[in-house]
Design an enzyme around this catalytic site. Structure first.
Site, short mmCIF file in Angstrom:
data_model
loop_
_atom_site.label_atom_id
_atom_site.label_comp_id
_atom_site.label_asym_id
_atom_site.label_seq_id
_atom_site.Cartn_x
_atom_site.Cartn_y
_atom_site.Cartn_z
N TYR A 23 -6.44 -40.20 -33.62
CA TYR A 23 -5.22 -40.09 -34.59
C TYR A 23 -4.61 -41.49 -34.99
O TYR A 23 -3.60 -41.47 -35.64
CB TYR A 23 -4.44 -39.05 -34.66
CG TYR A 23 -5.16 -37.87 -34.44
CD1 TYR A 23 -5.80 -37.20 -35.73
CD2 TYR A 23 -5.66 -36.81 -33.14
CE1 TYR A 23 -6.53 -36.12 -35.57
CE2 TYR A 23 -6.41 -35.74 -33.05
CZ TYR A 23 -6.80 -35.34 -34.39
OH TYR A 23 -7.24 -34.16 -34.28
N ASN A 72 -1.91 -31.37 -44.72
CA ASN A 72 -2.97 -31.66 -43.32
C ASN A 72 -2.54 -30.19 -42.53
O ASN A 72 -1.79 -30.19 -41.85
CB ASN A 72 -2.66 -32.83 -42.85
CG ASN A 72 -3.60 -32.92 -41.53
OD1 ASN A 72 -4.39 -31.98 -41.19
ND2 ASN A 72 -3.81 -34.20 -41.13
N HIS A 78 -9.39 -24.74 -40.28
CA HIS A 78 -10.88 -24.15 -39.74
C HIS A 78 -10.50 -22.51 -39.58
O HIS A 78 -11.73 -22.15 -39.39
CB HIS A 78 -11.41 -24.87 -38.68
CG HIS A 78 -10.91 -26.51 -38.62
ND1 HIS A 78 -11.69 -27.18 -39.62
CD2 HIS A 78 -10.38 -27.38 -37.90
CE1 HIS A 78 -11.47 -28.42 -39.68
NE2 HIS A 78 -10.47 -28.49 -38.55
N ASP A 85 -5.00 -18.24 -49.14
CA ASP A 85 -4.49 -17.66 -50.27
C ASP A 85 -3.14 -18.10 -50.57
O ASP A 85 -2.78 -17.92 -51.73
CB ASP A 85 -4.25 -16.29 -49.34
CG ASP A 85 -5.43 -15.38 -49.15
OD1 ASP A 85 -6.52 -15.60 -49.73
OD2 ASP A 85 -5.42 -14.58 -48.24
N HIS A 98 -7.13 -35.16 -43.97
CA HIS A 98 -7.38 -35.09 -42.68
C HIS A 98 -7.37 -36.78 -41.96
O HIS A 98 -8.32 -37.40 -42.79
CB HIS A 98 -8.62 -34.45 -42.15
CG HIS A 98 -8.42 -32.84 -42.41
ND1 HIS A 98 -8.06 -32.12 -41.92
CD2 HIS A 98 -9.45 -32.40 -43.54
CE1 HIS A 98 -7.94 -30.99 -42.75
NE2 HIS A 98 -8.93 -31.05 -43.66
N SER A 100 -8.58 -37.88 -39.42
CA SER A 100 -10.00 -38.26 -38.63
C SER A 100 -11.11 -37.69 -39.79
O SER A 100 -10.98 -36.84 -40.51
CB SER A 100 -10.04 -37.43 -37.27
OG SER A 100 -10.10 -35.95 -37.59
N ARG A 109 -15.14 -28.15 -36.78
CA ARG A 109 -14.29 -28.86 -37.71
C ARG A 109 -15.08 -29.16 -39.10
O ARG A 109 -14.43 -29.62 -39.93
CB ARG A 109 -13.86 -30.01 -37.26
CG ARG A 109 -13.07 -30.04 -35.83
CD ARG A 109 -12.51 -31.34 -35.53
NE ARG A 109 -12.18 -31.24 -34.17
CZ ARG A 109 -11.05 -30.83 -33.62
NH1 ARG A 109 -10.02 -30.46 -34.30
NH2 ARG A 109 -10.63 -30.79 -32.19
C1 DQA Z 1 -7.15 -32.93 -38.30
C2 DQA Z 1 -8.49 -32.49 -38.04
C3 DQA Z 1 -8.40 -31.18 -37.55
O1 DQA Z 1 -9.84 -30.72 -36.98
C4 DQA Z 1 -7.47 -30.95 -36.28
O2 DQA Z 1 -7.58 -29.93 -35.65
C5 DQA Z 1 -6.32 -31.56 -36.38
C6 DQA Z 1 -6.12 -33.00 -37.35
C7 DQA Z 1 -7.14 -34.39 -38.86
O3 DQA Z 1 -6.24 -34.79 -39.44
O4 DQA Z 1 -7.73 -35.19 -38.53
O5 DQA Z 1 -5.13 -31.13 -35.84
O6 DQA Z 1 -6.55 -32.17 -39.49
#
Ligand code: DQA
Length: 148
Positions: A23, A72, A78, A85, A98, A100, A109
């Site tokens: 991250y 985010n 997931h 909703d 996201h 990542s 994911r």
């Molecule tokens: C995330 C990706 C998600 O899978 C993960 O649970 C996160 C961060 C991302 O910003 O890459 O907490 O949303």
């Protein structure tokens, strides 16, 4: 002045500290200060919560008055039908971000329950994803005001 809301979900309060190889090492507050300098003509509201219901409440609160929402939802992406909703219940466009590349990570994911309600999504580009979403939301408004 355009109003954009950024909403971050669980564990994103630990950006800069949490798994920096995934991250990055920048704290979100520092990044936000940069964004606010770059987009001085945009009112950027920021909210982070580790609690699903609080994220939904914020979507309800800002989702009829923001010119766009950048979300985010972190791990809730997931799992959360209720966040999908909420996105579908509001009138503001939502862009999913996201940090990542979720598709290059664990299989759980790869599936986003919220994408179906979002205008679009950006993933894998680090914090730049928020910047690109902001650029899109603000340029789109610029374009529509030029042609109206
Ligand atoms: C995330 C990706 C998600 O899978 C993960 O649970 C996160 C961060 C991302 O910003 O890459 O907490 O949303």
């Amino acid at each position: 002045m355009q109003k954009i809301t950024i909403i971050n979900g669980p564990n994103l309060n630990l950006l800069g500290v949490r798994e920096p190889s995934v991250y990055g090492d920048m704290k979100f507050d520092d990044f936000l200060a940069q964004l606010r300098k770059e987009f001085q003509d945009v009112e950027i509201t920021y909210f982070q919560s580790n609690i699903e219901g609080e994220l939904i409440d914020k979507l309800h609160e800002m989702g009829f008055e923001s010119d766009g929402i950048i979300l985010n939802a972190a791990g809730y992406t997931h799992t959360s039908v209720s966040i999908l909703d909420a996105i579908q219940a509001i009138s503001s466009d939502v862009i999913e971000v996201h940090i990542s590349n979720v598709h290059a990570r664990e299989e759980f994911r790869h599936k986003s329950l919220i994408s179906a309600g979002c205008k679009g999504s950006v993933c894998g580009l680090g914090l730049d994803g928020y910047r690109l979403a902001l650029l899109h939301l603000t340029q789109r408004h610029l374009r529509s005001s030029l042609f109206s």
